[in-house]
Write a protein that holds these residues in place. Structure first.
Motif, PDB file in Angstrom:
ATOM      1  N   HIS A 183     -12.034   2.731   2.047  1.00 28.15           N
ATOM      2  CA  HIS A 183     -10.909   2.521   1.128  1.00 28.15           C
ATOM      3  C   HIS A 183     -10.625   1.027   0.988  1.00 28.15           C
TER       4      HIS A 183
ATOM      5  N   HIS B  11       0.852  -1.198   0.000  1.00 30.66           N
ATOM      6  CA  HIS B  11       0.000   0.000   0.000  1.00 30.66           C
ATOM      7  C   HIS B  11       0.884   1.243   0.000  1.00 30.66           C
TER       8      HIS B  11
ATOM      9  N   GLU C 117      -6.339   2.257  -4.978  1.00 31.30           N
ATOM     10  CA  GLU C 117      -7.060   2.298  -3.709  1.00 31.30           C
ATOM     11  C   GLU C 117      -8.415   2.940  -4.003  1.00 31.30           C
TER      12      GLU C 117
ATOM     13  N   HIS D 133      -5.106   6.798  -5.238  1.00 27.66           N
ATOM     14  CA  HIS D 133      -6.554   6.901  -5.032  1.00 27.66           C
ATOM     15  C   HIS D 133      -7.306   6.921  -6.367  1.00 27.66           C
TER      16      HIS D 133
ATOM     17  N   ASP E  82       1.467   2.722   3.400  1.00 24.26           N
ATOM     18  CA  ASP E  82       0.531   3.782   2.994  1.00 24.26           C
ATOM     19  C   ASP E  82       1.295   5.095   2.878  1.00 24.26           C
TER      20      ASP E  82
ATOM     21  N   ARG F 225      -8.476   2.170  11.083  1.00 24.76           N
ATOM     22  CA  ARG F 225      -8.390   3.640  11.106  1.00 24.76           C
ATOM     23  C   ARG F 225      -9.741   4.236  11.459  1.00 24.76           C
TER      24      ARG F 225
ATOM     25  N   HIS G 105      -6.392  -0.248   5.796  1.00 25.29           N
ATOM     26  CA  HIS G 105      -6.322   0.314   7.159  1.00 25.29           C
ATOM     27  C   HIS G 105      -7.647   0.143   7.917  1.00 25.29           C
TER      28      HIS G 105
HETATM   29 ZN   LIG Z   1      -6.699   4.986   2.455  1.00 23.32          ZN
END
Ligand SMILES: [Zn+2]
Ligand SMILES: [Zn+2]
Length: 235
Positions: free
Chosen positions: A76, A8, A68, A43, A198, A157, A154
């Motif tokens: 996500h 990621h 993503e 993204h 990430d 998160r 994640h």
């Molecule tokens: Zn993300």
């Protein structure tokens, strides 16, 4: 063999990614840190993956071609492809589903498509960090049907995660899960939970990664390793 993987990461194409985080510098930094399987997952867009492909070949690391995806629930999800062509097609499909909102560079940052040398080829006008019109369940199904690895991102998160936004993890055939910190306090159906950088800046490359026991460094080898589970991680 024990293989260090980091599945990621972002590049300068993501508005939240630093402008100097080119696909080539990402690959070089990963190589220097001993990462042998590396994903670029910007993204909702695949347009920096061709440069990433070239860079991974030069660095002799295995590149995974990722996107993503932001679902309609603002969750996500990492979708990672073995073949560049398949990722580019899926990227077009996801971009098509984004609302026609123009990126405000002052608010969100640049969205730069670059070549191997880091020269800017294009600035993507449509804002890439909005929600696409596809649901969480549909992303999982669509990407799996295209032979991608599907990894909710994640999950621990506080925002943009399946646990925060849906409140639970639906029991679907994910390839694995990604978390920032292990262990995760939730029902995860005995899926392998990875840690990954990430990275949105060069300094963040390699900040989290993990080791898998693989018989070979290949897409099939990785899939089998994800079924066996994590050996160790850096978080
Ligand atoms: Zn993300
Ligand atoms: Zn990300």
């Amino acid at each position: 063999m024990l293989v260090k993987v980091d599945l990621h990461n972002h590049s300068c194409l993501s508005p939240c990614g630093d402008d100097d985080l080119t696909p080539a510098l990402l690959a070089v930094e990963a190589m220097e840190q001993g990462i042998e399987i590396l994903a670029l997952s910007d993204h909702n867009c695949a347009r920096n993956l061709p440069a990433f492909d070239q860079a991974c070949q030069l660095c002799s690391i295995m590149g995974l071609f990722g996107i993503e995806v932001t679902t309609v629930e603002e969750v996500h999800v990492l979708t990672l492809f073995e073949k560049l062509k398949d990722a580019m097609e899926f990227g077009k499909f996801i971009e098509f589903l984004l609302p026609p909102i123009k990126n405000d560079i002052r608010l969100f940052g640049n969205q730069l498509v670059v070549n191997l040398e880091g020269e800017v080829l294009e600035r993507v006008e449509r804002l890439l960090i909005t929600t696409s019109g596809i649901s969480f369940g549909e992303v999982v199904e669509e990407a799996l049907s295209r032979d991608a690895l599907v990894i909710p991102a994640h999950i621990d998160r506080y925002a943009n995660s399946v646990l925060a936004n849906l409140g639970f993890l639906p029991d679907l055939p994910y390839s694995a899960l990604e978390a920032i910190r292990l262990p995760v306090q939730a029902e995860t159906y005995h899926k392998t939970i990875l840690t990954a950088s990430d990275a949105h800046s060069l300094a963040q490359v390699g900040r989290r990664s993990c080791f898998l026991e693989l018989e070979e460094i290949s897409f099939e080898g990785l899939k089998a390793g994800l079924c066996r589970g994590l050996v160790s991680y850096k978080s």
